[in-house]
Design a protein around this motif. Structure first.
Motif, PDB file in Angstrom:
ATOM      1  N   UNK A   1       0.712  -1.073  -0.116  1.00 43.47           N
ATOM      2  CA  UNK A   1      -0.177   0.073   0.067  1.00 43.47           C
ATOM      3  C   UNK A   1       0.904   1.190  -0.180  1.00 43.47           C
ATOM      4  N   UNK A   2       1.818   1.159   0.754  1.00 42.86           N
ATOM      5  CA  UNK A   2       2.687   2.386   0.725  1.00 42.86           C
ATOM      6  C   UNK A   2       3.492   2.589  -0.393  1.00 42.86           C
ATOM      7  N   UNK A   3       4.091   1.567  -1.101  1.00 39.31           N
ATOM      8  CA  UNK A   3       4.643   1.595  -2.479  1.00 39.31           C
ATOM      9  C   UNK A   3       3.885   2.063  -3.366  1.00 39.31           C
ATOM     10  N   UNK A   4       2.508   1.563  -3.511  1.00 41.07           N
ATOM     11  CA  UNK A   4       1.619   1.786  -4.706  1.00 41.07           C
ATOM     12  C   UNK A   4       0.992   3.299  -4.333  1.00 41.07           C
ATOM     13  N   UNK A   5       0.807   3.763  -3.311  1.00 44.75           N
ATOM     14  CA  UNK A   5       0.333   5.204  -2.899  1.00 44.75           C
ATOM     15  C   UNK A   5       1.432   5.944  -2.990  1.00 44.75           C
ATOM     16  N   UNK A   6       2.752   5.862  -2.656  1.00 43.96           N
ATOM     17  CA  UNK A   6       3.920   6.658  -3.126  1.00 43.96           C
ATOM     18  C   UNK A   6       3.886   6.987  -4.576  1.00 43.96           C
ATOM     19  N   UNK A   7       4.164   5.727  -5.541  1.00 44.33           N
ATOM     20  CA  UNK A   7       4.331   5.966  -6.811  1.00 44.33           C
ATOM     21  C   UNK A   7       3.137   6.814  -7.635  1.00 44.33           C
TER      22      UNK A   7
ATOM     23  N   UNK B   1      -8.560   9.374  -6.275  1.00 44.05           N
ATOM     24  CA  UNK B   1      -8.877   8.755  -4.954  1.00 44.05           C
ATOM     25  C   UNK B   1      -7.827   7.570  -4.523  1.00 44.05           C
ATOM     26  N   UNK B   2      -7.206   7.353  -5.502  1.00 41.95           N
ATOM     27  CA  UNK B   2      -6.409   5.837  -5.113  1.00 41.95           C
ATOM     28  C   UNK B   2      -5.517   5.785  -4.161  1.00 41.95           C
ATOM     29  N   UNK B   3      -4.662   7.219  -3.866  1.00 44.06           N
ATOM     30  CA  UNK B   3      -3.690   7.224  -3.181  1.00 44.06           C
ATOM     31  C   UNK B   3      -4.132   7.095  -1.665  1.00 44.06           C
ATOM     32  N   UNK B   4      -5.360   7.724  -1.194  1.00 41.36           N
ATOM     33  CA  UNK B   4      -5.821   7.697   0.195  1.00 41.36           C
ATOM     34  C   UNK B   4      -6.073   6.265   0.632  1.00 41.36           C
ATOM     35  N   UNK B   5      -6.645   5.571  -0.468  1.00 37.82           N
ATOM     36  CA  UNK B   5      -7.200   4.057   0.100  1.00 37.82           C
ATOM     37  C   UNK B   5      -5.754   3.213   0.161  1.00 37.82           C
ATOM     38  N   UNK B   6      -4.852   3.244  -0.642  1.00 32.06           N
ATOM     39  CA  UNK B   6      -3.569   2.561  -0.345  1.00 32.06           C
ATOM     40  C   UNK B   6      -2.754   2.843   0.573  1.00 32.06           C
TER      41      UNK B   6
ATOM     42  N   UNK C   1      14.095  -6.960   0.470  1.00 35.26           N
ATOM     43  CA  UNK C   1      13.775  -7.428  -0.907  1.00 35.26           C
ATOM     44  C   UNK C   1      12.427  -7.211  -1.499  1.00 35.26           C
ATOM     45  N   UNK C   2      11.476  -7.240  -0.564  1.00 36.17           N
ATOM     46  CA  UNK C   2      10.180  -7.335  -0.946  1.00 36.17           C
ATOM     47  C   UNK C   2      10.093  -5.694  -1.717  1.00 36.17           C
ATOM     48  N   UNK C   3      10.377  -4.849  -0.889  1.00 40.21           N
ATOM     49  CA  UNK C   3      10.179  -3.292  -1.170  1.00 40.21           C
ATOM     50  C   UNK C   3      10.489  -3.073  -2.357  1.00 40.21           C
ATOM     51  N   UNK C   4      11.971  -3.486  -2.658  1.00 38.62           N
ATOM     52  CA  UNK C   4      12.550  -2.987  -4.212  1.00 38.62           C
ATOM     53  C   UNK C   4      11.887  -3.830  -4.992  1.00 38.62           C
ATOM     54  N   UNK C   5      11.601  -5.083  -5.034  1.00 38.44           N
ATOM     55  CA  UNK C   5      10.877  -6.145  -5.941  1.00 38.44           C
ATOM     56  C   UNK C   5       9.483  -5.629  -6.326  1.00 38.44           C
ATOM     57  N   UNK C   6       8.510  -4.990  -5.217  1.00 36.50           N
ATOM     58  CA  UNK C   6       7.378  -4.605  -5.439  1.00 36.50           C
ATOM     59  C   UNK C   6       7.556  -3.361  -6.294  1.00 36.50           C
ATOM     60  N   UNK C   7       8.347  -2.426  -5.810  1.00 33.54           N
ATOM     61  CA  UNK C   7       8.723  -1.025  -6.306  1.00 33.54           C
ATOM     62  C   UNK C   7       8.598  -1.228  -7.925  1.00 33.54           C
ATOM     63  N   UNK C   8       9.714  -1.876  -8.336  1.00 34.55           N
ATOM     64  CA  UNK C   8       9.855  -2.306  -9.746  1.00 34.55           C
ATOM     65  C   UNK C   8       8.707  -2.652 -10.289  1.00 34.55           C
ATOM     66  N   UNK C   9       8.170  -3.748  -9.670  1.00 39.74           N
ATOM     67  CA  UNK C   9       6.955  -4.408 -10.398  1.00 39.74           C
ATOM     68  C   UNK C   9       5.923  -3.534 -10.579  1.00 39.74           C
TER      69      UNK C   9
ATOM     70  N   UNK D   1      -0.953  -6.223 -12.137  1.00 44.14           N
ATOM     71  CA  UNK D   1      -0.443  -7.295 -11.893  1.00 44.14           C
ATOM     72  C   UNK D   1      -0.136  -7.398 -10.174  1.00 44.14           C
ATOM     73  N   UNK D   2       0.255  -6.220  -9.912  1.00 45.18           N
ATOM     74  CA  UNK D   2       0.731  -5.981  -8.505  1.00 45.18           C
ATOM     75  C   UNK D   2      -0.435  -6.007  -7.621  1.00 45.18           C
ATOM     76  N   UNK D   3      -1.496  -5.343  -7.891  1.00 42.74           N
ATOM     77  CA  UNK D   3      -3.026  -5.575  -7.150  1.00 42.74           C
ATOM     78  C   UNK D   3      -3.448  -6.822  -6.998  1.00 42.74           C
ATOM     79  N   UNK D   4      -3.447  -7.642  -8.140  1.00 40.71           N
ATOM     80  CA  UNK D   4      -3.856  -8.856  -8.038  1.00 40.71           C
ATOM     81  C   UNK D   4      -2.884  -9.593  -7.194  1.00 40.71           C
ATOM     82  N   UNK D   5      -1.620  -9.212  -7.242  1.00 37.66           N
ATOM     83  CA  UNK D   5      -0.815 -10.034  -6.449  1.00 37.66           C
ATOM     84  C   UNK D   5      -1.263  -9.729  -4.835  1.00 37.66           C
ATOM     85  N   UNK D   6      -1.485  -8.791  -4.431  1.00 39.43           N
ATOM     86  CA  UNK D   6      -1.762  -8.236  -3.208  1.00 39.43           C
ATOM     87  C   UNK D   6      -3.170  -8.787  -2.690  1.00 39.43           C
ATOM     88  N   UNK D   7      -4.080  -8.900  -3.986  1.00 36.32           N
ATOM     89  CA  UNK D   7      -5.307  -9.861  -3.461  1.00 36.32           C
ATOM     90  C   UNK D   7      -5.125 -11.094  -3.383  1.00 36.32           C
ATOM     91  N   UNK D   8      -4.275 -11.791  -3.878  1.00 34.95           N
ATOM     92  CA  UNK D   8      -3.959 -13.262  -3.640  1.00 34.95           C
ATOM     93  C   UNK D   8      -3.043 -13.414  -2.309  1.00 34.95           C
TER      94      UNK D   8
END
Length: 340
Positions: A150-156, A170-175, A209-217, A224-231
């Motif tokens: 959520x922090x990575x998505x909101x920041x980007x 409205x995406x930033x606030x929710x993330x 590892x996860x932060x940098x991987x998710x950031x690039x993804x 794909x990242x939101x689907x990943x978080x859903x799973x």
């Protein structure tokens, strides 16, 4: 030989934050100050009067407490009990990539946290039994990772809004609120367990590892990242459901008498008479179920132009629609044609 008393490290190395404070143990080696070695287990339970808060409130004479901008919705017991384990079928290559990554991550997390789930008929075997300490180890490791997306998505999205000179719809606030919620889960469990140094190093490595991987993804494919978080949240709901079942069947006797920490009571507005460990796990599971729905829904939308349905005002509010609470919950998320 001289014997050294417990001395705060900050007296030697400077003045770190209160929650970074480590203490030295007594030693009999002259001229050498040895730091307290970590316990051989990941976490150690300790009475509340011996466990310091990892993030204590500021010590200021004019400030009573610090408030948050995000107020948690009120859940009813019926709504929380209705939360169910669920799964969204992978329909595209993007979905399959996200699901496969979650399964690999789940395998690694099981190995690190010592969690094993039995196959049907093997529940009685000792190697599959989870106690309170093992569950807390898993919870802390899980929540320390779950607060990253959520922090990575909101920041980007925030940075994209700034450089694009346009609204984000409205995406930033929710993330960011999702990231905050996951961190509150972590802070709550830290009131119940004290991680050892080894566990802290695991969290540090996993987060790096996860932060940098998710950031690039997220730069490559937000969908794909939101689907990943859903799973990933599907697995979290499953984890907490199993913990609740263990508690209700008497496999976790220590938790039957454990009260929810005050930080949890205030955050979830837990009513009198419903502040047990079981109630706490119900609240956390409900949050994870909501994150599951939110991210599957966001994964169904046009990432560049669609508004966030969880921050929208609908023309006909009487029809079921996405919201912060648990009134209308969809395990696999809302489809785009239902909300846009």
């Amino acid at each position: 030989m001289p014997s050294f008393v417990a001395t705060p490290v900050r007296a030697i190395l400077g003045a770190p934050k209160p929650y970074q404070l480590l203490y030295a143990r007594k030693v009999t080696i002259p001229g050498i100050l040895c730091l307290l070695r970590p316990a051989r287990r990941f976490n150690s339970s300790a009475p509340s009067d011996r466990t310091k808060a990892f993030f204590p409130p500021p010590s200021a004479p004019h400030i009573k407490q610090v408030e948050t901008a995000w107020v948690h919705p009120v859940y009813t017991t019926e709504q929380m009990r209705a939360v169910a384990v669920g799964h969204r079928d992978a329909k595209t290559w993007s979905d399959r990539a996200a699901l496969g990554t979650v399964r690999v991550l789940r395998w690694g997390m099981d190995r690190v946290s010592g969690y094993r789930h039995p196959k049907p008929g093997q529940e009685h075997k000792a190697k599959f039994q989870m106690n309170e300490r093992k569950w807390l180890t898993r919870f802390i490791f899980l929540e320390s990772v779950a607060g990253v997306p959520g922090m990575v998505g909101g920041m980007l999205r925030h940075l994209r809004s700034l450089r694009g000179l346009k609204r984000d719809n409205g995406w930033i606030e929710t993330l960011l609120e999702e990231a905050y919620n996951e961190r509150m889960h972590l802070l709550t469990f830290l009131k119940l367990a004290k991680p050892g140094l080894f566990m802290r190093l695991l969290v540090l490595g996993a987060q790096g590892v996860f932060f940098n991987g998710f950031f690039l993804s997220y730069l490559i494919s937000p969908r794909t990242c939101h689907r990943f978080v859903g799973y990933l949240e599907e697995e979290a709901v499953l984890t907490y459901t199993r913990a609740i079942q263990d508690l209700e069947t008497g496999k976790l006797p220590e938790w039957e008498k454990t009260e929810a920490p005050e930080i949890a009571v205030q955050y979830w507005k837990m009513p009198e008479g419903n502040r047990t460990m079981r109630d706490l796990l119900l609240y956390v599971r409900a949050d994870e179920a909501k994150h599951r729905e939110v991210n599957h829904t966001l994964g169904n939308l046009n990432q560049a132009s669609d508004p966030n349905p969880y921050a929208a005002m609908y023309k006909d509010p009487t029809k079921p629609h996405p919201e912060k609470g648990l009134t209308h919950v969809k395990t696999s998320g809302w489809e785009r044609d239902e909300v846009i």
